[in-house]
Design an enzyme around this catalytic site. Structure first.
Site, mmCIF file in Angstrom:
data_model
loop_
_atom_site.group_PDB
_atom_site.id
_atom_site.type_symbol
_atom_site.label_atom_id
_atom_site.label_comp_id
_atom_site.label_asym_id
_atom_site.label_seq_id
_atom_site.Cartn_x
_atom_site.Cartn_y
_atom_site.Cartn_z
ATOM 1 C CG HIS A 25 -1.909 -1.108 1.249
ATOM 2 N ND1 HIS A 25 -3.271 -0.918 1.182
ATOM 3 C CD2 HIS A 25 -1.729 -2.453 1.303
ATOM 4 C CE1 HIS A 25 -3.881 -2.093 1.205
ATOM 5 N NE2 HIS A 25 -2.966 -3.037 1.285
ATOM 6 C CG ASP A 125 -5.095 1.846 2.001
ATOM 7 O OD1 ASP A 125 -4.007 1.776 1.391
ATOM 8 O OD2 ASP A 125 -5.887 0.885 2.121
#
Ligand code: UDP
Length: 474
Positions: A25, A125
């Site tokens: 990520h 995210d």
């Protein structure tokens, strides 16, 4: 006054980038911050103290300024080892839900930051669904970053909406994903459990209330699914990838520190590759997370040996299940036949080398896209997350890969891929006419990927359009 199109501006847009704490990520989010910063946006990455040095290393030599703002990792006591601020260093995959739960406690310090700095936009995210509420309190638009393909975003939504799993009588019976273009078949065994779908409800709800979604992909790769996501599923979305290409002009040293410091000297690795024929080497890496149990390492080793192909194989050590004895045996057995990298590989550099003929991957989206960028055919070995969807995209829609034959979502112990399946997949992807066709398709996509991020390309235009739109809001 702010000049649009991301060029010079007097009061640049200020965007917070808030990645989940895992390499898969953080890496694309840092690239994304660089891409925005290159267009004049003030970019601030939010992370924790232990992750900050990795990020500052990645942006150190960047031509643009990127800011880092730290917030403390929540002090939790329910099972997480002290100092574990990144999912890569979790001792067991069973702690993933605990880790995700701990990150909910970021909400309060994150809101403090919003209050102090009041950015124009937050790109947070997908694993922080609460960020939509946080930004709403300050009337700041929130964009969601999933870090996956349009294809898997669509597949997830179609399965969430129509629950086709209920129509099959066994875990191995196939069903077609309803309402998804392409007649894509899956089995219940390839799907995550009910806990995931509960979390997905929360994620979807926060996504629907967000300003939109940014996707690390490009239109030429999966236009049908980009359209489906926007027009049928109804999400506002921008495709701005492949994000890894923002570092295409970096030097070898910079590329070798992408994500983490490589565990092998990059020049030595490239020198070894230089001694191999074009398209002859297999690269095997399963992303940042899984540590393979010893018996699976053995199956891979036997498959590689039987295929006779030179290889670069990335293995991770440690974790609950110590496979170091098995690894010693394997190293002895495969000596002189390839490179085993224990730890972190300079993946993008390796994939770019012309000697690489195939990539055996778990189908994490970053790895998949990096293979597409490099024009390298793929052997798909999905394990968890949305990887079984990405496998379908690669093997059936794009036809740039072959499946190894993974059948079951979840712990590796339960899906016993055998050495002869590894050998068979390697031969199929590297030998004969079909392999040639696959390689040609991969090369075409690679060219399209490069073009997408250039001025006038589909992703470059979408990024400009997004920056323009955010500029008009503020
Ligand atoms: N990666 C790397 N070296 C390694 C392992 C992974 O550079 O030894 C990078 C890889 O290039 C990719 C990311 O880590 O950018 C992994 O992301 P992906 O989505 O493929 O998998 P995840 O780790 O999220 O499961």
């Amino acid at each position: 006054m702010r000049k649009m199109g991301g060029d010079e501006c007097h009061h640049p847009l200020h965007i917070f980038f808030f990645p989940f704490l895992a390499s898969g990520h953080i890496i694309p989010t840092v690239d994304m911050a660089k891409s925005f910063a290159a267009k004049g946006v003030k970019a601030t990455i939010i992370t924790t103290p232990l992750n900050a040095p990795l990020i500052s290393k990645a942006i150190q030599k960047s031509k643009t300024t990127i800011h880092i703002q730290t917030i403390e990792f929540p002090n939790v006591e329910d099972g997480l080892p002290k100092g574990c601020e990144n999912m890569d260093s979790l001792p067991s995959p069973f702690l993933v839900p605990t880790f995700i739960k701990a990150t909910r406690l970021f909400q309060e310090p994150f809101e403090q930051l919003l209050l102090q700095q009041h950015p124009n936009c937050v790109i947070a995210d997908v694993l922080f669904p609460w960020a939509t509420d946080s930004t709403a309190k300050f009337a700041i638009p929130r964009l969601v970053f999933h870090g996956t393909s349009f294809f898997s975003l669509c597949a997830n939504e179609c399965i969430r909406l129509y629950n086709p799993c209920k129509n099959v009588s066994s875990d191995t019976e196939t069903f077609i994903i309803p309402n998804l273009p392409g007649q894509i078949k899956l089995t219940r065994m390839q799907m995550p459990g009910t806990d995931f779908f509960k979390f997905l409800e929360e994620v979807t709800e926060s996504e629907v209330r967000s300003y939109g979604v940014v996707v690390n992909s490009f239109y030429e790769l999966e236009g049908v699914y980009a359209d489906h996501y926007r027009n049928v599923i109804g999400r506002k979305a921008w495709h701005i990838g492949p994000l890894s290409l923002c570092s295409r002009n970096d030097n070898i040293k910079q590329k070798a520190t992408r994500g983490k410091e490589a565990s092998i000297d990059q020049y030595e690795c490239l020198k070894w590759l230089d001694t191999k024929k074009q398209n002859s080497v297999v690269y095997i890496c399963f992303g940042s997370m899984p540590r393979f149990p010893g018996f699976l390492l053995r199956e891979i080793a036997m498959g590689l040996e039987a295929s006779g192909k030179p290889f670069i194989w990335v293995v991770r050590e440690g974790g609950e299940e110590d496979a170091s004895d098995e690894l010693l045996n394997i190293e002895e057995r495969l000596q002189g036949k390839g490179l085993i990298i224990k730890g972190w590989a300079p993946q993008v550099l390796i994939l770019e080398h012309e000697a690489i003929g195939a990539f055996v991957t778990h189908c994490g989206w970053n790895s998949t896209l990096e293979a597409v960028v490099a024009g390298v055919p793929i052997v798909t070995w999905p394990i968890v997350a949305e990887q079984f969807y990405n496998e379908k995209l690669v093997t059936e829609v794009l036809q740039i890969g072959v499946p190894v034959g993974a059948k079951k979502w979840g712990p590796l112990e339960e899906d016993r891929v055998k050495w002869d399946e590894v050998e068979k997949a390697l031969r199929k992807i590297m030998e004969g006419e079909e392999a040639e066709e696959i390689r040609n398709k991969a090369k075409v996509l690679s060219k399209q990927a490069m073009h997408a991020v250039e001025e006038g390309g589909s992703s470059c235009s979408d990024l400009n359009a997004l920056i323009d739109e955010l500029g008009l809001l503020n």
